[in-house]
Design a protein around this motif. Structure first.
Motif, PDB file in Angstrom:
ATOM      1  N   ILE A  69      21.407   9.224 -18.691  1.00 58.10           N
ATOM      2  CA  ILE A  69      20.775  10.225 -19.713  1.00 58.10           C
ATOM      3  C   ILE A  69      22.043  10.673 -20.788  1.00 58.10           C
ATOM      4  N   ASN A 126      29.184   6.606  -7.966  1.00 62.32           N
ATOM      5  CA  ASN A 126      28.448   6.321  -6.784  1.00 62.32           C
ATOM      6  C   ASN A 126      27.506   5.337  -6.729  1.00 62.32           C
ATOM      7  N   HIS A 181      32.932  12.817  -3.437  1.00 66.42           N
ATOM      8  CA  HIS A 181      33.376  13.837  -4.486  1.00 66.42           C
ATOM      9  C   HIS A 181      34.281  14.610  -4.136  1.00 66.42           C
ATOM     10  N   GLY A 229      25.177   8.701 -13.021  1.00 68.20           N
ATOM     11  CA  GLY A 229      23.839   8.946 -13.533  1.00 68.20           C
ATOM     12  C   GLY A 229      23.670   9.919 -14.929  1.00 68.20           C
ATOM     13  N   ASP A 230      24.710  10.963 -14.717  1.00 69.82           N
ATOM     14  CA  ASP A 230      24.717  11.898 -15.611  1.00 69.82           C
ATOM     15  C   ASP A 230      25.391  11.287 -16.857  1.00 69.82           C
ATOM     16  N   LEU A 283      21.922  13.535  -6.015  1.00 67.54           N
ATOM     17  CA  LEU A 283      20.974  14.940  -6.079  1.00 67.54           C
ATOM     18  C   LEU A 283      19.604  14.639  -5.886  1.00 67.54           C
ATOM     19  N   ILE A 309      24.703  17.755 -14.458  1.00 62.27           N
ATOM     20  CA  ILE A 309      24.069  17.897 -13.279  1.00 62.27           C
ATOM     21  C   ILE A 309      24.145  16.829 -12.215  1.00 62.27           C
ATOM     22  N   GLY A 310      24.101  17.287 -11.090  1.00 56.41           N
ATOM     23  CA  GLY A 310      24.355  15.987 -10.177  1.00 56.41           C
ATOM     24  C   GLY A 310      25.311  16.709  -8.923  1.00 56.41           C
ATOM     25  N   CYS A 311      25.230  15.893  -7.797  1.00 60.10           N
ATOM     26  CA  CYS A 311      26.262  16.532  -6.837  1.00 60.10           C
ATOM     27  C   CYS A 311      27.730  16.494  -7.346  1.00 60.10           C
ATOM     28  N   SER A 312      27.966  15.419  -8.212  1.00 63.31           N
ATOM     29  CA  SER A 312      29.387  15.350  -8.781  1.00 63.31           C
ATOM     30  C   SER A 312      29.667  16.631  -9.706  1.00 63.31           C
ATOM     31  N   CYS A 371      24.548   5.669  -7.805  1.00 60.22           N
ATOM     32  CA  CYS A 371      23.115   6.059  -7.576  1.00 60.22           C
ATOM     33  C   CYS A 371      23.115   7.557  -7.861  1.00 60.22           C
ATOM     34  N   TYR A 372      21.957   7.780  -7.993  1.00 58.64           N
ATOM     35  CA  TYR A 372      21.762   9.501  -8.108  1.00 58.64           C
ATOM     36  C   TYR A 372      21.749  10.221  -6.871  1.00 58.64           C
TER      37      TYR A 372
HETATM   38  C1  LIG Z   1      16.793  16.761 -17.811  1.00 59.08           C
HETATM   39  C2  LIG Z   1      16.859  16.228 -16.638  1.00 59.08           C
HETATM   40  N1  LIG Z   1      16.268  15.342 -15.751  1.00 59.08           N
HETATM   41  C3  LIG Z   1      16.554  15.020 -14.613  1.00 59.08           C
HETATM   42  C4  LIG Z   1      17.063  15.916 -13.820  1.00 59.08           C
HETATM   43  C5  LIG Z   1      17.336  15.661 -12.359  1.00 59.08           C
HETATM   44  N2  LIG Z   1      18.460  15.174 -11.851  1.00 59.08           N
HETATM   45  C6  LIG Z   1      19.269  16.066 -11.400  1.00 59.08           C
HETATM   46  S1  LIG Z   1      20.813  15.397 -11.060  1.00 59.08           S
HETATM   47  C7  LIG Z   1      20.293  13.815 -11.289  1.00 59.08           C
HETATM   48  C8  LIG Z   1      21.119  12.522 -11.204  1.00 59.08           C
HETATM   49  C9  LIG Z   1      22.463  12.673 -10.745  1.00 59.08           C
HETATM   50  O1  LIG Z   1      22.806  11.417 -10.587  1.00 59.08           O
HETATM   51  P1  LIG Z   1      24.685  11.461 -10.882  1.00 59.08           P
HETATM   52  O2  LIG Z   1      24.819  11.739 -12.108  1.00 59.08           O
HETATM   53  O3  LIG Z   1      24.941  10.099 -10.496  1.00 59.08           O
HETATM   54  O4  LIG Z   1      25.167  12.264  -9.878  1.00 59.08           O
HETATM   55  P2  LIG Z   1      25.458  12.307  -8.012  1.00 59.08           P
HETATM   56  O5  LIG Z   1      24.534  13.253  -7.711  1.00 59.08           O
HETATM   57  O6  LIG Z   1      25.252  11.051  -7.987  1.00 59.08           O
HETATM   58  O7  LIG Z   1      26.978  12.849  -7.852  1.00 59.08           O
HETATM   59  C10 LIG Z   1      19.111  13.938 -11.759  1.00 59.08           C
HETATM   60  C11 LIG Z   1      18.171  12.683 -12.403  1.00 59.08           C
HETATM   61  C12 LIG Z   1      17.891  17.157 -14.495  1.00 59.08           C
HETATM   62  N3  LIG Z   1      18.514  17.789 -13.824  1.00 59.08           N
HETATM   63  N4  LIG Z   1      17.619  17.339 -15.725  1.00 59.08           N
END
Ligand SMILES: Cc1ncc(C[n+]2csc(CCOP(=O)(O)OP(=O)(O)O)c2C)c(N)n1
Ligand code: SF4
Lengths: 356, 617
Positions: A123, A145, A44, A118-119, A150, A71-74, A147-148
Motif C-alpha cells: 500500500i 516478515n 519486531h 505490507g505497509d 496484524l 499500521i501493522g504489528c510492526s 506477511c501481514y
Molecule cells: C487502508 C487500510 N487498509 C487495510 C488495513 C488493514 N491492515 C492493517 S495492518 C495491515 C498489514 C500489516 O502488514 P505489515 O505492514 O507487513 O505489518 P506486520 O503486521 O506484518 O508487522 C493491513 C492490511 C488498514 N489498516 N488500512
C-alpha cells in the motif's frame, strides 16, 4: 521518570552510585516505551530492544526524536520504545508522507519511521519510493516478515517467489526488494539485517541515525505466529541459517575521539556527515559499500539464488537531505515567530499595487 | 471594404437610436492556445482603467491547444458583474464555433467576425462588423508564426474604436500587461492601432453600446481567487505546502510559490522560512500536511474534488487525532475527464463529513476576493486553534476568473497558534494530558515534538486513546472522547465567520446562498424586486457549521430558497437536518450545468418556487 538534561553531563555530575547512565545522564530504562503487546518471540520486539539500546548508547536526547509509523504489528512498536519522544502511529502505508512533512516542519529532530513489509512494499510503495527519492531526513525501518501480521498472515509483496504461506498458498509473483528499490531511488544509506542479529542491527541503527538524509533499513523480522514454518524464507530458522553478513561492522560515534587501527587491506572506514565513522571489515564476500552497481548486482544475485546477505549494502553522502536542499532556515519552521512569517506592510502595499 | 459593416433591418443607425452606456457583455470566442489571453486582459484592463466596473469569465476546455474557449467580459456601471448568458457583442474568432456562436445571439446584438468567414454571418438582425483580420495582421506582423497571436490584439483595437475606448487607454493597458517586455508591447500597440484605425475608417454604423469614463473602480483590484488566497496564505504565515497539480487549484500553489520565494526568505541568511513539496499524489500531499501540522507547521494543501476523494482517510485522521490541517478545495465538476474545467459547488456535502466514522469538519466558504484573502489566514488560525482539519471551499469561478474587488485590508490580527504548551508551561502546570478538556470547550492542549520537557511527549493514534493519549479500547474512554469532539465542533460553530444577512421586513422569501453565487444572487434580488415586485431577504453562509443567525433567518421567512451550484442541494440538506422544524420550508434553486451561475436563472428558479408555494406553478 528521570529529569531531562539538555547538555551532556560532565563526569563530576554523574552520580557515583545508582543505575548506569549514558553521556546525557539517562538510563536505558529512559529509552523504553509502553509494554509490548506483540506475540511472544515476535521479531519486531527484538528490533524494539535494539532501538532502545542504540539510542541509549548514542546518548540521544529523546525529546529531540520523533517516531512515526504506519499500521501493522510492526508499526505498533513506536509505542514500545522512547516513551519520552513524540510518536505518531498514522495510517496504513502512509508513514513516509507523515515523516516527510514532519521532518520539514522540524528539521532538528531525529525522525525514526517504523513500517512493515505490507505497509511499505504494498500500500505504501509509492510513498516509500518518493520519500527516498526526495531524500527526506528520516531513518526508515522496514520490519520485514513476508506477511501481514496484524491481519493474520496474508502474503506480502516481499514474500519470495516459490515460498509457501501458512495458508498453503504458494507465492507466484515476483517479490519487491526494498533495498534494490531504495538504491535505485538514490538512497544514500541502504542496509539489510536480521532482527536476531542484534549486534548488527544496533550498529546499523546508530549509523543510520548519524546519516543526514533517508536511511533505509530492511530488517527481516520473523512473524512467529503466521510465517515461521518450513518453506518460508522469513522464518527464524531460515534467517539464522542463511544470514551471510557482508562484513563485520563497528560504529564510532562523533563524540568518541578514538583513533582506530585497521588493516587497509580488509577494512574500510566510512566517515559520516557528523564525523561519526563506520568500519567495515571484509568477510568471505568482498563488497564495496560505495559501489552502487556492485550493490545492485549483489542484490540481484541474492534474489536469484535466495541468498540472505546482511550489512551496509550501499553508502553515499553525495545527495543533500531534502531539508538542506530546500535551504530551510536553521530554526524549525514549526516555531518561527510571526516576525519571520508575515511580510511587512510595505510588501503588502507593493503587492496590492500590482492588482490595482 | 465599404461593405464591412452591415446594419440590421430597421436601421438601428437612425436618429432615434441611442447606444446603451456602460452596460455590455462581450463574448470573445477563440481556439484554445491561440494566445488570446493577454489581448483579452488588455481589453478588460482598459475598461477598468476607465473607471467602469468590469469582470471576466474564462470558459476553457480541458485542452492545451485547439479546442474552443470563450472569454466573457462584462462591464456594468451599476456593478452587476455576475456571469451573463446573454451576449451584446460577440467576437467570433474561432471558425470552429462561429456558426453556433452566431446562432446563439439575440436580435440586435453586435458581431465582429473575420471577413474570411463573412458567409457565416448570415443573419440580418445583427450589427455585423466584418474585419479583414488576415490582411491587417499580415501588414503589421511580418513573422508568420506570431500572426495567430497578434491577430487577437487587432480585435481589441477594433472593439476600442466601436465602443469608444480612447486609444491611449489601450496603449496604457498594453504597457501594463507587458511591463517588462518592451518589444512585445511595441508590436501589440502597432497591431492594436491597425485594428483601431481600420475600424475608425470603416465601422461607420452607430454601435449599440458605448463605454464612457466613470470613477467607479478607484482603488479597487482585479484579481483571481487563487491569487487572493495565495496572498492570504503568504500573510497568514503558512510554512508548509504539499500539493499535487490539478485544475483549478494549481494556480493557487504556483502563485504562492512565487510569493514565498520572493517574500519569505530570512533577510540575513536568505534561507527559506517555508517548505513546498510537489507530492506524488493527493494522498501524499495530505499525509505531508498532517505530518507537518503535527510537528507544528502551519500546513496546507490545495486541490479539487478528485484530490479530496483521495484525502478521505487522512481527513478522518486529522479529525480524530486532532492534527491541524488546511485543505483548499477549488471545486470543479468531477470525476474523471469531460468537465474538469467547469465550475461547481458539488463537494460541500462530501467535505463536511469526509472520511469514515463520525467525522464533521469545519468549512470556510469565501464568496469574494477579499474573503479568499481573509479566509486563508483565518483557516490557518482556526486549524491550529481547533486542532483539526479546516476546509476552504472555493470553486473554479472564484479561483480562476478575474473578479473586481474592493481593496484588501492589511492583516492586523496576530497569527494564532492555539493551545500549544511550551516546556515552561509544562513545568508550571505539572501534568499534561493531551486529550483532556481543560477549558470546557472541547479543545485540548498539545505539545510540539522537540519540546524539552519530560512530560511533553504523547503518542498520537487515530482512535482508541485515553485523555493521556494512552492506548485504550474501553467503551467509556472512547465515548467520552468523541463526545468531547462533538463539543469541540460546537465551539467551532461560534468561531467560524458568521453569515452575512440582509433582512427585509416586507419579504416573504429568504434566499440563502454561498460562495461564488453571491453576485448572481445579488443581481437576481435586484431583478426580482424591480421587475417582479418580489422583495427578498438574503443570507450568505460563510462557513459550516452554521450558527444561530441561520436558524433565525429560516424562522423568519416562510419560504427559504437555497441557491447552490450542485444538483442535489447539499447545503439545503444540511440545513434541513440542522433545523428539522423548518425542513419543509427550505427549498432549493439549483444551477449545475458547468457554467458560472447567472442572475437570470436564479431569479427564474426563485420565482418558480414562489409559484409552487402559491400553487400556481
Ligand atoms: C487502508 C487500510 N487498509 C487495510 C488495513 C488493514 N491492515 C492493517 S495492518 C495491515 C498489514 C500489516 O502488514 P505489515 O505492514 O507487513 O505489518 P506486520 O503486521 O506484518 O508487522 C493491513 C492490511 C488498514 N489498516 N488500512
Ligand atoms: S502476528 Fe506476527 S508480526 Fe504480529 S505480533 Fe504476532 S508474531 Fe509479530
Amino acid at each position: 521518570m528521570t529529569t531531562m538534561l539538555t547538555s551532556p553531563v560532565t563526569a563530576a555530575e554523574v552520580p557515583a552510585k545508582g543505575p548506569k547512565t549514558n553521556r546525557i545522564g539517562l538510563t536505558q530504562k529512559d529509552y523504553q516505551g509502553a509494554e509490548s503487546t506483540l506475540c511472544a518471540g515476535c521479531g519486531h520486539d527484538a528490533i524494539t530492544s535494539s532501538i532502545v539500546k542504540a539510542f541509549y548508547e548514542l546518548g540521544v536526547d529523546p525529546h529531540q526524536v520523533a517516531k512515526l509509523s504506519g499500521i501493522g504489528c510492526s508499526s505498533k512498536t513506536t509505542n514500545y520504545f522512547l516513551g519520552q519522544s513524540h510518536g505518531f502511529n498514522s495510517l496504513h502505508g502512509r508513514m513516509a508522507t507523515i515523516a516527510t512533512g514532519s521532518s520539514l516542519a522540524n528539521r532538528n529532530l531525529i525522525h525514526i519511521g517504523i513500517s512493515g513489509d505490507g505497509d511499505t512494499a504494498s500500500i505504501g510503495l509509492g510513498h516509500f519510493a518518493h520519500m527516498v527519492r526526495r531524500n527526506a531526513h528520516v531513518v526508515y525501518i522496514i520490519e520485514n516478515n513476508g506477511c501481514y501480521g496484524l491481519t493474520k498472515g496474508q502474503a506480502s509483496a516481499t514474500a519470495d517467489r516459490g515460498t509457501r504461506m501458512k495458508s498453503g498458498v504458494t507465492i507466484q509473483d515476483a517479490p519487491v526488494d526494498l533495498c534494490t528499490m531504495a538504491i535505485k531511488m538514490g538512497c544514500g544509506f541502504v542496509a539489510r539485517s536480521f532482527s536476531g542479529d542484534t549486534q548488527q542491527v544496533r550498529t546499523l541503527l546508530k549509523a543510520a541515525i548519524a546519516h543526514r538524509g533517508a536511511a533505509v533499513l530492511d530488517i527481516v523480522s520473523p512473524c512467529v505466529t503466521f510465517n515461521n514454518h518450513e518453506g518460508s524464507t522469513k522464518s527464524v530458522a531460515y534467517a539464522r541459517s542463511h544470514e551471510e553478513p557482508l562484513h563485520e561492522m563497528d560504529f564510532i560515534p562523533h563524540f568518541e575521539n578514538i583513533s582506530v587501527e585497521y588493516d587497509e587491506g580488509t577494512t574500510t572506514v566510512v566517515t559520516m556527515h557528523d564525523g561519526s565513522r563506520i568500519t567495515l571489515t571484509k568477510l568471505a564476500h568482498d563488497h564495496d559499500a560505495h559501489d552502487r552497481i556492485q550493490a545492485l548486482t549483489l542484490l540481484d544475485e541474492a534474489r536469484e539464488k535466495n541468498l540472505f546477505y546482511t550489512g551496509l549494502l550501499y553508502y553515499s553522502r553525495e545527495r543533500d537531505a531534502l531539508d538542506d536542499r530546500l535551504d530551510l532556515v536553521d530554526e524549525p519552521l514549526a516555531t518561527l515567530p510571526q516576525s519571520k512569517l508575515r511580510p511587512s506592510l510595505d510588501v503588502f502595499h507593493q503587492i496590492m499595487q500590482g492588482f490595482q | 471594404m465599404s461593405q464591412a459593416v452591415a446594419e440590421p433591418e430597421g436601421g438601428l443607425a437612425g436618429a432615434a437610436f441611442l447606444p446603451r452606456v456602460n452596460d455590455i457583455t462581450i463574448r470573445i470566442a477563440t481556439p484554445n492556445g491561440s494566445g488570446s489571453q493577454s489581448a483579452n486582459l488588455i481589453l478588460m484592463r482598459s475598461i477598468f482603467a476607465m473607471g467602469i466596473p468590469v469582470g471576466a469569465k474564462n470558459l476553457f476546455p480541458s485542452n492545451i491547444q485547439g479546442m474552443p474557449t470563450w472569454f466573457i467580459i462584462r462591464a456594468n456601471e451599476d456593478g452587476w458583474l455576475a456571469y451573463r448568458d446573454h451576449t451584446d457583442l460577440m467576437v467570433a474568432m474561432n471558425p470552429q464555433t462561429a456558426a453556433e456562436d452566431i446562432a446563439g445571439l439575440s436580435a440586435g446584438s453586435m458581431l465582429v467576425i473575420n471577413e474570411a468567414q463573412r458567409t457565416l454571418a448570415n443573419r440580418d438582425d445583427l450589427i455585423v462588423f466584418c474585419v479583414p483580420f488576415n490582411a491587417l495582421v499580415a501588414e503589421v506582423c511580418p513573422d508568420t508564426r506570431l500572426r495567430k497571436m497578434v491577430v487577437n490584439i487587432i480585435y481589441v483595437g477594433v472593439l476600442a474604436s466601436i465602443l469608444g475606448i480612447a486609444f491611449e487607454e489601450i496603449e496604457r493597458a498594453i504597457d501594463w500587461q507587458f511591463a517588462k517586455k518592451a518589444k512585445a508591447a511595441e508590436l501589440n500597440k502597432t497591431a492594436a492601432r491597425a485594428g483601431f484605425d481600420w475600424a475608425q475608417e470603416h465601422c461607420l454604423v452607430r454601435s449599440a453600446h458605448r463605454l464612457e469614463r466613470r470613477n467607479k473602480t478607484h482603488g479597487d483590484l482585479v484579481i483571481e481567487g487563487n491569487e487572493a488566497m495565495a496572498l492570504g496564505m503568504l500573510f497568514g504565515g503558512a510554512t508548509f505546502l504539499a500539493w499535487y497539480p490539478i485544475t483549478p487549484s494549481s494556480s493557487l500553489c504556483e502563485n504562492l510559490i512565487k510569493y514565498l520565494d520572493k517574500y519569505r526568505r530570512d533577510p540575513e541568511t536568505n534561507q527559506a522560512t517555508y517548505a513546498v513539496i510537489q507530492a506524488e499524489d493527493e494522498l501524499a500531499s495530505m499525509g505531508m500536511v498532517l505530518g507537518a501540522g503535527w510537528a507544528g507547521a502551519r500546513a496546507f494543501t490545495a486541490t479539487s474534488g478528485p484530490g479530496i476523494s483521495l484525502m478521505a482517510e487522512m481527513a478522518g485522521l486529522s479529525y480524530f487525532a486532532e492534527v491541524p490541517a488546511v485543505v483548499v478545495d477549488v471545486q470543479r465538476m468531477g470525476p474523471s475527464t469531460g468537465l474538469p474545467t467547469r465550475t461547481s459547488q458539488g463537494d460541500v456535502g462530501k467535505a463536511y463529513t469526509l472520511s469514515h466514522g463520525d467525522c464533521k469538519h469545519v468549512l470556510l466558504i469565501p464568496g469574494n476576493m477579499k474573503e479568499c484573502f481573509e479566509f486563508a489566514q483565518e483557516a490557518l488560525d482556526l486549524a491550529e486553534q481547533l486542532q483539526t482539519l479546516v476546509f476552504i471551499m472555493s470553486d473554479l469561478d472564484l479561483g480562476m476568473n478575474k473578479w473586481m474587488s474592493e481593496p484588501f485590508a492589511p492583516p492586523t490580527k496576530p497569527i494564532a497558534r492555539g493551545k500549544v504548551v511550551s516546556a515552561e508551561g509544562l513545568s508550571r502546570n505539572g501534568e499534561f494530558a493531551r486529550y483532556r478538556d481543560v477549558d470546557g470547550d472541547g479543545i485540548p492542549y498539545r505539545t510540539l515534538p522537540g519540546t524539552q520537557h519530560p512530560n511533553a511527549a504523547y503518542f498520537t493514534r487515530g482512535t482508541g486513546h485515553t485523555e493521556k493519549a494512552t492506548y485504550s479500547e474501553k467503551p467509556e474512554d472512547w465515548e467520552r472522547n468523541i463526545d468531547r469532539l462533538a463539543r469541540k465542533f460546537e465551539s467551532a460553530r461560534a468561531m467560524v465567520p458568521a453569515p452575512v444577512v440582509e433582512n427585509d421586513a416586507s419579504a416573504q422569501v429568504g434566499i440563502i446562498a454561498y460562495g461564488s453565487s453571491d453576485p448572481a444572487v445579488q443581481e437576481a434580488r435586484h431583478t426580482l424586486a424591480r421587475e417582479h415586485g418580489v422583495a427578498t431577504a438574503y443570507l450568505r453562509v460563510r462557513a459550516l457549521p452554521v450558527n444561530g443567525e441561520v436558524k433565525a433567518f429560516c424562522e423568519r421567512y416562510p419560504l427559504v430558497c437555497v441557491v447552490e451550484q450542485n444538483r442535489d442541494g447539499q447545503v439545503a440538506s444540511i440545513l434541513r437536518s440542522e433545523y428539522p422544524e423548518f425542513a419543509t420550508r427550505i427549498k432549493t434553486a439549483l444551477h449545475y450545468n458547468g457554467l458560472p451561475i447567472d442572475a437570470e436563472s436564479v431569479a427564474r428558479k426563485v420565482l418558480h418556487r414562489i409559484a409552487e408555494e402559491k400553487g400556481t406553478a
